[in-house]
Every structure is written in C-alpha cells, then in structure tokens.
Write a protein that holds these residues in place. Sequence first.
Motif, short mmCIF file in Angstrom:
data_model
loop_
_atom_site.label_atom_id
_atom_site.label_comp_id
_atom_site.label_asym_id
_atom_site.label_seq_id
_atom_site.Cartn_x
_atom_site.Cartn_y
_atom_site.Cartn_z
N ILE A 238 12.06 -11.48 7.30
CA ILE A 238 12.97 -11.52 6.16
C ILE A 238 12.16 -11.71 4.88
O ILE A 238 11.27 -12.55 4.83
CB ILE A 238 14.00 -12.66 6.31
CG1 ILE A 238 14.86 -12.45 7.55
CG2 ILE A 238 14.89 -12.74 5.07
CD1 ILE A 238 15.81 -13.60 7.83
N ARG A 239 12.50 -10.94 3.88
CA ARG A 239 11.80 -11.06 2.59
C ARG A 239 12.43 -12.19 1.75
O ARG A 239 13.65 -12.33 1.68
CB ARG A 239 11.88 -9.76 1.82
CG ARG A 239 11.28 -9.83 0.41
CD ARG A 239 11.32 -8.49 -0.28
NE ARG A 239 11.21 -8.64 -1.73
CZ ARG A 239 11.23 -7.64 -2.60
NH1 ARG A 239 11.33 -6.40 -2.15
NH2 ARG A 239 11.15 -7.87 -3.89
N ASP B 192 -1.97 6.77 5.98
CA ASP B 192 -2.95 7.49 6.79
C ASP B 192 -3.48 6.62 7.93
O ASP B 192 -3.63 7.09 9.06
CB ASP B 192 -4.11 7.96 5.91
CG ASP B 192 -3.68 8.99 4.88
OD1 ASP B 192 -2.66 9.65 5.12
OD2 ASP B 192 -4.35 9.12 3.85
N ASP B 193 -3.79 5.38 7.63
CA ASP B 193 -4.33 4.46 8.64
C ASP B 193 -3.33 3.33 8.84
O ASP B 193 -3.41 2.28 8.20
CB ASP B 193 -5.69 3.89 8.18
CG ASP B 193 -6.73 4.98 8.01
OD1 ASP B 193 -6.75 5.92 8.83
OD2 ASP B 193 -7.51 4.90 7.06
N GLU B 194 -2.38 3.54 9.72
CA GLU B 194 -1.31 2.55 9.90
C GLU B 194 -1.83 1.24 10.48
O GLU B 194 -1.19 0.20 10.32
CB GLU B 194 -0.21 3.13 10.79
CG GLU B 194 0.53 4.29 10.13
CD GLU B 194 1.77 4.71 10.88
OE1 GLU B 194 1.97 4.21 12.00
OE2 GLU B 194 2.54 5.54 10.36
N THR C 290 0.84 -1.19 0.00
CA THR C 290 0.00 0.00 0.00
C THR C 290 0.88 1.24 0.00
O THR C 290 1.98 1.24 0.56
CB THR C 290 -0.94 0.04 1.21
OG1 THR C 290 -1.74 1.22 1.16
CG2 THR C 290 -0.17 0.02 2.53
N LYS C 291 0.38 2.28 -0.62
CA LYS C 291 1.08 3.56 -0.61
C LYS C 291 0.57 4.46 0.50
O LYS C 291 1.17 5.49 0.81
CB LYS C 291 0.90 4.25 -1.97
CG LYS C 291 1.49 3.48 -3.14
CD LYS C 291 1.21 4.20 -4.45
CE LYS C 291 1.76 3.40 -5.64
NZ LYS C 291 1.45 4.07 -6.94
N VAL D 197 6.93 -3.18 6.84
CA VAL D 197 7.85 -4.28 6.58
C VAL D 197 9.26 -3.78 6.30
O VAL D 197 10.11 -4.51 5.79
CB VAL D 197 7.36 -5.15 5.40
CG1 VAL D 197 6.07 -5.86 5.77
CG2 VAL D 197 7.17 -4.31 4.13
N GLY D 198 9.53 -2.53 6.65
CA GLY D 198 10.86 -1.97 6.47
C GLY D 198 11.05 -1.42 5.08
O GLY D 198 10.23 -1.64 4.17
N GLY D 199 12.14 -0.68 4.89
CA GLY D 199 12.42 -0.11 3.58
C GLY D 199 11.38 0.87 3.13
O GLY D 199 11.14 1.02 1.92
N ASN D 200 10.71 1.54 4.08
CA ASN D 200 9.65 2.50 3.77
C ASN D 200 8.50 1.87 2.99
O ASN D 200 7.87 2.52 2.15
CB ASN D 200 10.22 3.69 2.98
CG ASN D 200 9.35 4.92 3.08
OD1 ASN D 200 8.68 5.16 4.09
ND2 ASN D 200 9.34 5.73 2.02
N LYS D 201 8.22 0.58 3.28
CA LYS D 201 7.13 -0.13 2.60
C LYS D 201 6.17 -0.71 3.62
O LYS D 201 6.55 -1.09 4.73
CB LYS D 201 7.69 -1.25 1.71
CG LYS D 201 8.50 -0.74 0.53
CD LYS D 201 8.92 -1.88 -0.38
CE LYS D 201 9.67 -1.35 -1.60
NZ LYS D 201 10.07 -2.44 -2.52
#
Length: 440
Positions: A118-119, A40-42, A36-37, A48-52
């Motif tokens: 971990i991805r 607003d509603d965390e 998701t981008k 999941v890290g990496g600003n994602k």
Amino acid sequence: MIYLCTKTSIQYNMIREFWAENFLSIKERQTVNFETKSKDDEWASVDVGGNKRVNKLAVIYGANASGKSNLLLAIQNVFELLYYPQNDRSQPVLTRRAFALNNDKSSTLFVSFYANDIRYDYTITFNEKYILDELMDWYPHGAKALFYERHFVSEDSWAKIKFGDLKLSAKSKDTFLRNTLNNHSVLSVFGKMAFNNDAQYIADLHRWMTSYMHEVNSMQNALATMLRSAEKNDKTKRFFLKLLQKADFNIVDFYTEVVSEKHPIGNMLAIGNSTEPITSIPTFKIQQTKAYFKCAAGDKIFILSLDEQSKGTKKFLSNLSYLYSALTGDHVFLIDEIDSELHDDLLLYFLNAFVLNSKKSQLIFTTQETALLDEELLNTHRDFVFLAEKDRVGAYSKYTRVDEFGLHKNLSLYNAYKTGRLGAVPQLGSPIIYMDDDED
C-alpha cells in the motif's frame, strides 16, 4: 531492528520519493525520486502497480561534507518521528537540527513509500519544540484517501486531529487525541498505548516500520549476536558460509558462545589512588556473545575470534546480514559509506548479488568508490545514481539524479564524473602550498 527475516509471502516495501526542507545541510526543498522509467531490466526494479516501478538500488556520490550522509539521516528521521513517541511534554522533538542559517524556521520532511503493498504519502512540519502539521494520505485501493491529519493549536492545547476512514472507534480516536503530545507524531502513540482491533490499519503500519524499515547502518553492530542467530538456523548458516567461501576468506565454519565476564564497579582511578589498602575490587558480571571462525590453511585448521578478523571481513559479514534479509524478506536498508574497509570487487559482488537476487527489497547507500561508475551495473542503470553537491556560496546541499544530465549512453559515466562534468567533486586547487599568508 531485526537481523533476519524468514517470512515467505514477500510484499513490496519501498521508498518511492523523499524530500526535505531546512534540515541539516539542506536549505531549500531537495527531492530524490527512486522511480524508474526503464522496463528493460525488470530485475533492477520492483513493480509497484499502476504501471510504475521503483529501483532496488540508489547510490549517492559527492565530495566530503556535501550532504550524502545527511540525506540518509533525513530519511531515517522521518520514520523516527512516525515511530517513536515522547512521554513528557518538556522533551524536544526527536530530530536533528535545522539548516544552520535558518535555525529560527521550521523544518519539513516528506516521504512517499509502500508498506505491505500500500502506498503512503506523509508530510511533517516541525521545530525543536513542537510538531506543527502532519498529513498522511494512503492508497488502499489505488485511489488517494486521508489516513490522518494533525495541526498544532497551542502549547497547552491538544492538537487538532482528523482521521480518514480507518474504522476507528470513538474510544480509540479519543485515546489518540489525549495521548498525542505536541512533541511527537499521532502514529507514534500506538507504541505506548493499548488499542482494540479497530486500530488494525495503524497497527499494521507501525509494526511494518519495526520489521522492515531499517536505521542507517543498523546491521553493522553486534556482529556476534547476528552470527549466533545465523548459527541456530541451518539454512542461514549455509548461506553465510557459502558467501564467505566465495569471498575467499579461508573461513570454513563459525560458532558462537555466550560467556560471563567480570567488570569493575565504580571509578577505578579513585580506587587506585586511595590510601586505604585494597582487599578486593568490586565487580559485576555481564554476559557477552563471542564468535569464532575455523579457517583453513592447506590441510590445517586454525581458530580466529571475531576480534582477530580484519575490518574488511567484519564489513563483509555485516553486508551478508543485509543480503540474507533482502533475499528472504522485503526490507528498506540505509547504509552510509558502504565501501569503507571493503575491497571494490567484494563491494561490486555484494551489490550485484543484492539487485539480482532480492525480490522486493531496497538499498539506499552512500559511497566514495568512484570505480563503481565504470561498472555495467551503474553505467547502464544511471537512474540508480544521485550526486550530492554543496553550494559554495550558500553552504547548502543539492541532489541531482544522474539521468537528469542527459549524458549520452555511449559516454562513460565514470569519465564524466571524474573530469568534473557532472559536478559533485572536490574543488581542491593546486597541490603546491605557500606558507606566506600573502600568497594564494
């Protein structure tokens, strides 16, 4: 698959993206992405890290036979291939059929997922007889690295296998090589062989699938067994009773017991048709778990067995097992036709409870309950919603995330779907039926 999880350290275990080619009703590559981008509603997604962030919910709508269930089965199948080994080279690959018009071609499945924070990115290509290629990359420190890759050589040869920096000993690598048959994955070998501690990275991933990656509708069977497990834990039982009371089922308590029942051995029809006198019917005993509910009617209490409960009550009970696991652990659930036998208010309550209270669990489901599209949960979070549509000429499935349509936020998602603006609805024509073959 486990029913209840009591681990206290919650990690994120999520599916980030999935695609399939030439599998069941899917012909050309179809991709579903759960990132998701929105920030607003965390509470609706997981960092999941990496600003994602990855959404906790994904709902798939579409007409009957559009491929909704097939998408869930495809996701399940890629993990089945990773997890289950074969013991005989003559056995077929553990998979569903390819797209009917491409039966002679191979299928490919891809999944990008997070296990224990971990991805992993995994691609597998196969036909009914052989695994042709596998590639698994992972991101142990945020950077992409090889986990392992494998390539088919010939029917009577070992596969060509290369491992990344997994700290595997030469002995362990040789064990994988010698025990990877052409009809199952490399990782699945861990399920049938003993390894030393040097295979810890593989062990962790294999065990993660046992505990946290659930098959389609995995908790909708064996309700009595699930209730017996809940009964043994005061915290769990209080949770179930509290939610049952919220659902207004008049249930104030439940209990279980294990009983032995006699069952006939052999063909009873043949015994009944025998000309010989029947002195006794051979039987065997089987132990079964029975569940009972104390129900209140005013100041009176009466008992109902699980079998006597309505289908809706049973469905809500199975959903509670999903919910409890999601609240106490970190799981990925796949549920087909989540709305069946359940009132729409109860369904909405369950979904809101899941997304608001679960920490790092994910629920991917199909439904025909279009009224949900008019609720704030889905109308606001449109990247939760995917539409499945069957191509009318090619008879293959296509999947689109609703936010890709660019529908203005002030326009009703429900109205746009019901009026056919977004597709993925049945094309039924006139309800007037002509019996004359010459008429349309």
